[in-house]
Design a protein around this motif. Sequence first.
Motif, short mmCIF file in Angstrom:
data_model
loop_
_atom_site.label_atom_id
_atom_site.label_comp_id
_atom_site.label_asym_id
_atom_site.label_seq_id
_atom_site.Cartn_x
_atom_site.Cartn_y
_atom_site.Cartn_z
N GLU A 88 0.82 -1.32 0.02
CA GLU A 88 -0.01 0.09 -0.21
C GLU A 88 0.91 1.00 0.03
OE1 GLU A 88 -2.59 -0.43 3.29
OE2 GLU A 88 -3.77 -1.86 2.49
N LYS A 89 2.06 1.14 0.87
CA LYS A 89 2.99 2.24 0.89
C LYS A 89 3.38 2.63 -0.53
CE LYS A 89 4.09 2.12 5.60
NZ LYS A 89 5.29 1.68 6.67
N GLN A 94 3.92 8.45 -5.89
CA GLN A 94 3.39 8.93 -7.34
C GLN A 94 4.36 9.31 -8.45
OE1 GLN A 94 -0.07 8.53 -7.83
NE2 GLN A 94 -0.17 7.43 -6.12
N ALA A 95 5.28 10.07 -7.84
CA ALA A 95 6.47 10.93 -8.86
C ALA A 95 7.68 10.33 -8.46
CB ALA A 95 6.27 12.20 -8.48
N ASP A 98 9.61 10.27 -4.98
CA ASP A 98 8.91 10.06 -3.79
C ASP A 98 9.70 8.88 -2.88
OD1 ASP A 98 7.43 11.94 -4.78
OD2 ASP A 98 5.76 10.65 -5.06
N THR A 99 9.50 8.91 -1.62
CA THR A 99 10.02 7.89 -0.75
C THR A 99 9.19 7.44 0.37
OG1 THR A 99 11.26 9.34 0.45
CG2 THR A 99 12.38 8.83 -1.32
N PHE A 100 9.55 6.50 1.18
CA PHE A 100 9.01 6.33 2.45
C PHE A 100 9.97 5.61 3.23
CE2 PHE A 100 7.11 2.67 0.17
CZ PHE A 100 7.54 1.62 0.70
N GLU A 118 9.68 8.08 -13.24
CA GLU A 118 8.09 8.26 -13.21
C GLU A 118 7.32 7.04 -13.35
OE1 GLU A 118 6.63 11.10 -12.55
OE2 GLU A 118 8.32 12.24 -12.00
N HIS A 119 8.05 6.20 -14.45
CA HIS A 119 7.43 4.93 -14.99
C HIS A 119 7.53 3.80 -14.31
CE1 HIS A 119 5.83 7.72 -18.24
NE2 HIS A 119 7.15 7.93 -18.46
N SER A 120 8.43 3.79 -13.16
CA SER A 120 8.68 2.50 -12.35
C SER A 120 7.50 2.19 -11.44
CB SER A 120 10.07 2.95 -11.84
OG SER A 120 10.25 1.78 -10.98
#
Length: 243
Positions: A88-89, A94-95, A98-100, A118-120
């Motif tokens: 889910e994370k 989205q772009a 972006d990280t978590f 972007e497309h990964s």
Amino acid sequence: MVHLKAPYVSGFLAFREVPFLVELVQRLQEKEPGFMPQVLLVDGNGVLHQRGFGVACHLGVLTDLPCVGVAKKLLQVDGLENNSLHKEKIMLLQAGGDTFPLMGNSGTVLGMALKSHEHSTNPLYVSVGHRVSLEVAVRLTHHCCRFRIPEPIRQADIRSRDYIRRTLGHPGSPAQRQERSQKEQRPKVCPKDGPGAPADQGRPPEDYGRDSSTDLKDPQPGFQEQQKDQQLERTEHHEDSDL
């Protein structure tokens, strides 16, 4: 080309492969010191490891160069799991950039999941190896990505596999080699009315005048590069969990 003699032991891959990498760095320092890298991106993990000391840490300590661990799969340690919550994370990335954080049960942030392009659809797992902060490691990795995999790692993989193909022949399992050989031995398709007929005979009217070379062009920019990346992921010779 090197010949690995040390046995493979899961979680201890650095002891099998790092000595050759250290030797390569030393040779570069002696022969071409002007080309010494400022930082190394390693196809594996750093502190995101069963013992907190993966291949990127090992290489960094022995060379005293800043090292970043870049893994393609999540190493499930310290309570980290590739479960529904983790997925889910990933969906929330989205772009590109972006990280978590990857926080273990110990409360320690072991690394970051990074959407590198972007497309990964699958993130990279970036961790500290040696003499670099996690923030810098993530930013550096992202800036090196033209596609999903950072270019230094991607190019090393592409060129090494190309060298193996040129020196040892086609890679792959015996079944894959047999299938490839059968395809190469298949007779070429002749024109509809036999070998002597014009090449265009039997061709649909709407195809006349079409430049056949356009059929071979990439349907979109970077298509071949993306295919190479996908092939590299399918043919990885060991799992990232072993790094």
